[in-house]
Design a protein around this motif. Structure first.
Motif, PDB file in Angstrom:
ATOM      1  N   PHE A 141      -4.874  10.024  -1.127  1.00 47.33           N
ATOM      2  CA  PHE A 141      -4.709   9.147  -2.284  1.00 47.33           C
ATOM      3  C   PHE A 141      -4.097   7.848  -1.788  1.00 47.33           C
ATOM      4  O   PHE A 141      -3.041   7.851  -1.146  1.00 47.33           O
ATOM      5  CB  PHE A 141      -3.801   9.793  -3.330  1.00 47.33           C
ATOM      6  N   ILE A 142      -4.760   6.732  -2.069  1.00 48.30           N
ATOM      7  CA  ILE A 142      -4.287   5.435  -1.585  1.00 48.30           C
ATOM      8  C   ILE A 142      -4.310   4.449  -2.748  1.00 48.30           C
ATOM      9  O   ILE A 142      -5.346   4.256  -3.387  1.00 48.30           O
ATOM     10  CB  ILE A 142      -5.160   4.907  -0.428  1.00 48.30           C
ATOM     11  N   GLU A 143      -3.184   3.824  -2.990  1.00 50.11           N
ATOM     12  CA  GLU A 143      -3.071   2.814  -4.039  1.00 50.11           C
ATOM     13  C   GLU A 143      -2.678   1.493  -3.390  1.00 50.11           C
ATOM     14  O   GLU A 143      -1.664   1.415  -2.686  1.00 50.11           O
ATOM     15  CB  GLU A 143      -2.044   3.233  -5.079  1.00 50.11           C
ATOM     16  N   THR A 144      -3.478   0.475  -3.605  1.00 51.27           N
ATOM     17  CA  THR A 144      -3.244  -0.829  -2.994  1.00 51.27           C
ATOM     18  C   THR A 144      -2.971  -1.865  -4.081  1.00 51.27           C
ATOM     19  O   THR A 144      -3.451  -1.754  -5.204  1.00 51.27           O
ATOM     20  CB  THR A 144      -4.457  -1.288  -2.166  1.00 51.27           C
ATOM     21  N   GLU A 145      -2.206  -2.877  -3.719  1.00 54.23           N
ATOM     22  CA  GLU A 145      -1.930  -3.972  -4.653  1.00 54.23           C
ATOM     23  C   GLU A 145      -1.778  -5.274  -3.881  1.00 54.23           C
ATOM     24  O   GLU A 145      -1.059  -5.340  -2.878  1.00 54.23           O
ATOM     25  CB  GLU A 145      -0.673  -3.714  -5.472  1.00 54.23           C
ATOM     26  N   VAL A 146      -2.473  -6.294  -4.361  1.00 55.93           N
ATOM     27  CA  VAL A 146      -2.281  -7.638  -3.833  1.00 55.93           C
ATOM     28  C   VAL A 146      -1.049  -8.215  -4.510  1.00 55.93           C
ATOM     29  O   VAL A 146      -1.028  -8.400  -5.731  1.00 55.93           O
ATOM     30  CB  VAL A 146      -3.512  -8.519  -4.121  1.00 55.93           C
ATOM     31  N   ILE A 173       0.852  -1.185   0.000  1.00 64.14           N
ATOM     32  CA  ILE A 173       0.000   0.000   0.000  1.00 64.14           C
ATOM     33  C   ILE A 173       0.887   1.235   0.000  1.00 64.14           C
ATOM     34  O   ILE A 173       1.856   1.316   0.765  1.00 64.14           O
ATOM     35  CB  ILE A 173      -0.922   0.016   1.235  1.00 64.14           C
ATOM     36  N   GLN A 174       0.556   2.190  -0.843  1.00 67.42           N
ATOM     37  CA  GLN A 174       1.270   3.456  -0.835  1.00 67.42           C
ATOM     38  C   GLN A 174       0.266   4.585  -1.016  1.00 67.42           C
ATOM     39  O   GLN A 174      -0.802   4.395  -1.603  1.00 67.42           O
ATOM     40  CB  GLN A 174       2.330   3.493  -1.930  1.00 67.42           C
ATOM     41  N   GLY A 175       0.611   5.750  -0.479  1.00 62.99           N
ATOM     42  CA  GLY A 175      -0.359   6.822  -0.557  1.00 62.99           C
ATOM     43  C   GLY A 175       0.193   8.176  -0.174  1.00 62.99           C
ATOM     44  O   GLY A 175       1.352   8.325   0.253  1.00 62.99           O
ATOM     45  N   LEU A 176      -0.677   9.164  -0.319  1.00 60.31           N
ATOM     46  CA  LEU A 176      -0.368  10.559  -0.020  1.00 60.31           C
ATOM     47  C   LEU A 176      -1.551  11.164   0.721  1.00 60.31           C
ATOM     48  O   LEU A 176      -2.711  10.955   0.333  1.00 60.31           O
ATOM     49  CB  LEU A 176      -0.117  11.334  -1.322  1.00 60.31           C
ATOM     50  N   GLU A 177      -1.265  11.912   1.780  1.00 55.85           N
ATOM     51  CA  GLU A 177      -2.294  12.648   2.518  1.00 55.85           C
ATOM     52  C   GLU A 177      -1.904  14.117   2.584  1.00 55.85           C
ATOM     53  O   GLU A 177      -0.746  14.449   2.877  1.00 55.85           O
ATOM     54  CB  GLU A 177      -2.453  12.079   3.928  1.00 55.85           C
TER      55      GLU A 177
END
Length: 863
Positions: A705-710, A682-686
């Motif tokens: 902004f949150i980007e998730t990946e299995v 998981i990576q993101g910006l607040e």
């Protein structure tokens, strides 16, 4: 770090209305100009300015809580960036999700605390679910939401973050208030508080609250109202100040919450899917031969190969036609909770303070709801044949377009005398003992530290009266006659069975011990390093009945293996390192590395544990781990007139607790259990921007902004058997052999998490005549679409919600009018995939509506 000025007289509401829902500080006014007033928080178990804390932290003051009408954890979630929720099955099954750390199964990801006491509850049978998460809130001084792993300081449940509710202390002068509210949907609320001194050294605080609402939705199939709720609460706090160095604060809280059945709808199966066993899913929405829309009751023919059926695509806007519940007077939830806390603080020497925090919680309740989410059914599916001999149009509908109740191994007993109405009906009781000892040092110089010991004990008991034949049986038991499913003699035999009303029972004990500490060192004038840690040990013991599935009656205890017992123990070391650099008085930069650990547990599933040759050990799952990397900044500009904060984060999540599937069961029906089968990234910006545009106008923007990946996720629950069980035993054996044990969902997004979450607030503060001050506040929220499961085949649409509030006050009287959900946004608030019994266990989208447009008025009298 924060500049201060002497404030000019302004409305008492200034702080409450001047900032956005997610901001942690509020603009106020001074003779020299506008500035941001300092707010103190205790997120690191020590009092410090929020703008000096190197954490991604949101805080709500008492005035904000009142102005924004924050009355539940759900309200907090809606107002905090990077924090979302999903509803599961059941009246109080609320599952918070922070920074994309979706609780696919297992334990909760977020710690819920009241005055530093962990009240997070995990249902005995659930997916990151707990009863106390949904309880109401009142008499709060502050709410703090910390994002990112907080195991080091907040313990066993702060895997992804923590929500800490801080209650109000007694006042040294006599004061009180009366709050009244009336709104649409038969909503009425009243609260009274009284506080002051008993003697010079003893202070008190008393609160009484009542709220009720008639619900916003009707069940169209039965006509009954859904979502009714009534809550009564009372709290008493006493503060003893025997010396200048000793403070003893004890508090007793009691609440009684009654809820009707939650409004919930469904979007049934609309597509077939098949897997080519090369880790690819093919979705079929039109028959490969005729081109017509698929008949989901015969996906093998429609897809041209072994196929299953489920809901596919985006859930439509919610309306009452999607609701199809049975009507039963037993449906609803009632929870009583009593909590006693005592906080002792003793400054026994200069700069040294000893703190003891003791708590006892007792909660008991009942949760009963329609588990099949369908009207009562009086026959199994009478479709002629199964693929390839299925005859389209041969199934009676029972008022359901795709009705087809499995008749082989699950529901052969269903007929006019034994209608299918699956009622989940459980009593639960939870007892918690909490003790925390802490020693801290803070001389206000370059070094401060603390060490602590924490003990947590929990005992949870559950009596389960759930019955698929719920229309015929209640808790008094009874005698019924009909076909049986999986109970000797052979399935399909007509028998008479008597149930004495004894429930299926389960109990769990948890003992947890932790030692923690932190050390902050300003090793140079503008550099600080912070080290914190927690070593945790936890053990659990579980015991539950093994039942034999018959379907006619709720529970028949297996005479060969009547009870399953399981235990486990875990330990973990969770450190956190933060390096902070102060570029100047207005700009702070920080970087951190932290680790979080979520304890393991045991899945209570007697249909697996009682099966011949069952591997009961597989039902016990291990800990889940998280490593988080974060870079953040906190800045103020133009003499503290504007604030710009933000954070970048990257999280590696391993040993993900998620549902796997077991096909060797007593009933012959595949069952889910929690397993460690996944890894995610998981990576993101607040971002957080607050600005006092002028003397009257404050604007706020919060964005996540949150980007998730299995990155690794293989299990039999991913796609599993191409179709639910049907046909002859030989057919079932063939389908089991076709099930892919390694269905791979790597590369997909995690469910329930929106990629974009935006919140905007505009507040206008003005004078109304010579005696009153007024305000107008407009809040907007945007949440992008999010998936319902890790297969990414279905999703909830994006949504925009606007709220408007306006009020006036003279410091004694306050009147506020509000309109929530101004445009009546009707995209579902949340949704999950769940098997629909009346559609042959095909996956449907179970959807929960958001609150409708609601107008109301609040009145407050201060004395």
């Amino acid at each position: 770090m924060i500049k201060r000025s002497a404030p000019l007289r302004r409305s008492k509401l200034t702080l409450a209305i001047a900032m956005a829902t997610l901001t942690t500080t509020a603009p106020t006014f001074a003779q020299e100009g506008l500035f941001v007033e300092e707010i103190l928080v205790t997120a690191r178990k020590q009092t410090e300015s929020l703008q000096d804390v190197p954490l991604a932290l949101s805080a709500f003051s008492a005035n904000e809580i009142e102005t924004l009408a924050i009355e539940s954890t759900e309200d907090v979630i809606k107002l905090t960036p990077g924090l979302t929720y999903t509803r599961g099955i059941g009246g109080q099954d609320l599952r918070p999700d922070i920074r994309g750390l979706t609780p696919l199964s297992g334990r909760a990801n977020i710690a819920i605390l009241v005055d530093g006491v962990d009240i997070t509850s995990d249902a005995l049978q659930g997916t990151g679910a707990g009863q106390t998460v949904a309880l109401g809130l009142y008499d709060l001084e502050r709410i703090e939401v910390v994002r990112g792993p907080q195991s080091a300081l907040f313990g066993r449940n702060a895997f992804g973050g923590a929500i800490n509710y801080i209650t109000k202390k007694p006042s040294s002068e006599f004061e009180g208030s009366i709050n009244l509210e009336a709104a649409e949907w038969e909503t009425y609320k009243a609260k009274a508080s009284l506080s002051g001194p008993i003697t010079d050294n003893i202070l008190y605080r008393l609160n009484i609250a009542h709220s009720e609402t008639g619900g916003q939705y009707d069940n169209p199939s039965e006509g009954n109202r859904l979502g009714e709720e009534e809550v009564d609460s009372i709290s008493v706090a006493l503060q003893f100040l025997p010396t200048d160095d000793i403070e003893i604060l004890t508090r007793l809280d009691y609440s009684d919450q009654e809820m009707g059945h939650t409004a919930v709808g469904y979007n049934g199966a609309n597509a077939c899917f098949t897997e080519d066993y090369d880790e690819t899913v093919k979705v079929v929405t039109n028959d490969v031969t005729t081109g017509a829309p698929v008949d989901v009751r015969d996906c093998d023919t429609a897809a041209g190969e072994n196929a299953g059926a489920r809901f596919y695509g985006t859930t439509p806007d919610f309306d009452e036609s999607q609701i199809g519940l049975s009507d039963d007077s037993r449906f609803g939830t009632e929870t009583e909770q009593l909590q006693w806390t005592t906080l002792v603080s003793y400054e026994f020497a200069d700069d040294y303070t000893f703190t003891s925090n003791t708590a006892y919680t007792d909660m008991e309740g009942t949760d009963s709801f329609d588990l099949d989410y369908s009207p009562t059914v009086t026959s199994v599916g009478d479709c002629i044949g199964f693929a390839p001999a299925f005859v389209p149009g041969s199934c009676s509908s029972q008022g359901l377009p795709n009705f087809q109740l499995s008749s082989l191994a699950v529901f052969p007993w269903v007929d006019g005398d034994n209608p299918f109405n699956y009622i989940s009906d459980r009593d639960y009781e939870r007892e918690v003992i909490f003790q925390d000892f802490r020693l801290s040092f803070d001389a206000g110089d370059d070094v401060r530290w603390l060490v602590g010991l924490e003990y947590y004990y929990e005992e949870t008991n559950q009596d389960d009266y759930s019955a698929a034949n719920g229309s015929n049986l209640d808790r008094n038991g009874g005698t019924v006659t009909g076909k049986i499913s999986a109970f000797p003699p052979p399935a399909g035999t007509v028998v008479t069975q008597t149930w004495d009303g004894s429930p299926f029972t389960a109990e769990r004990e948890v003992n947890s011990f932790g030692i923690y500490g932190s050390y902050d060192w300003m090793f140079q004038e503008d550099w600080e390093i912070s080290l914190s840690f927690r070593y945790q040990e936890e053990e659990f013991d579980i015991e539950y009945d093994n039942s034999i599935a018959s379907g006619l009656v709720p529970t028949l205890v297996d005479p060969l293996t009547p009870v399953t017992k399981a235990d486990g123990d875990y330990d973990a070391f969770n450190p956190r390192v933060v390096l902070t650099h102060y570029l100047n008085d207005d700009i702070m930069l920080y970087g951190s590395v932290s680790k979080g650990t979520k304890p393991g547990g045991h899945t209570i599933e007697p249909d697996i544990s009682a099966a011949p040759g069952a591997d009961v050990d597989k039902l016990t799952y291990d800990q889940e781990e998280l490593t988080s990397y974060e870079f953040g900044w906190k800045t103020s500009w133009m003499n503290d007139r504007f604030i710009a904060n933000g954070a970048l984060f990257l999280m590696d999540n391993t040993d993900k607790q998620a549902n796997n599937r077991e096909y060797v069961t007593v009933s012959g029906t595949p069952r889910s259990f929690v397993d460690n089968i996944g890894e995610t990234e998981i990576q993101g910006l607040e971002l957080q921007l607050v600005g006092a545009v002028n003397e009257y106008w404050t604007a706020t923007l919060n964005y996540a902004f949150i980007e998730t990946e299995v990155t690794d996720f293989q299990n039999q629950s991913a796609y599993g058997i191409p179709s639910p069980p049907r046909g002859t035993p030989a057919d079932e054996a063939t389908r089991l052999a076709l099930a892919d044990p390694d269905a791979d969902q790597s590369g997909n997004d995690l469910p329930y998490t929106p990629k974009h979450n935006l919140q905007l607030s505009n507040n206008f503060d003005f004078a109304v005549g010579d005696e009153f001050d007024g305000y107008l506040r407009i809040d907007g929220r945007f949440m992008s679409e999010r998936y319902l499961s890790t297969d990414n085949l279905s999703k909830v649409d994006d949504a925009i919600v606007w709220d408007i509030k306006a009020g006036i006050t003279n410091g004694v009287y306050e009147v506020t009018a509000y309109l929530d959900n101004v445009e009546n946004e009707d995209a579902p608030a949340s949704a999950i995939t769940f098997p629909r019994f009346a559609e042959n266990l095909r996956d449907q989208a179970l959807v929960y509506p958001r609150a409708k447009r609601t107008a109301g008025v609040r009145f407050k009298y201060n004395f």
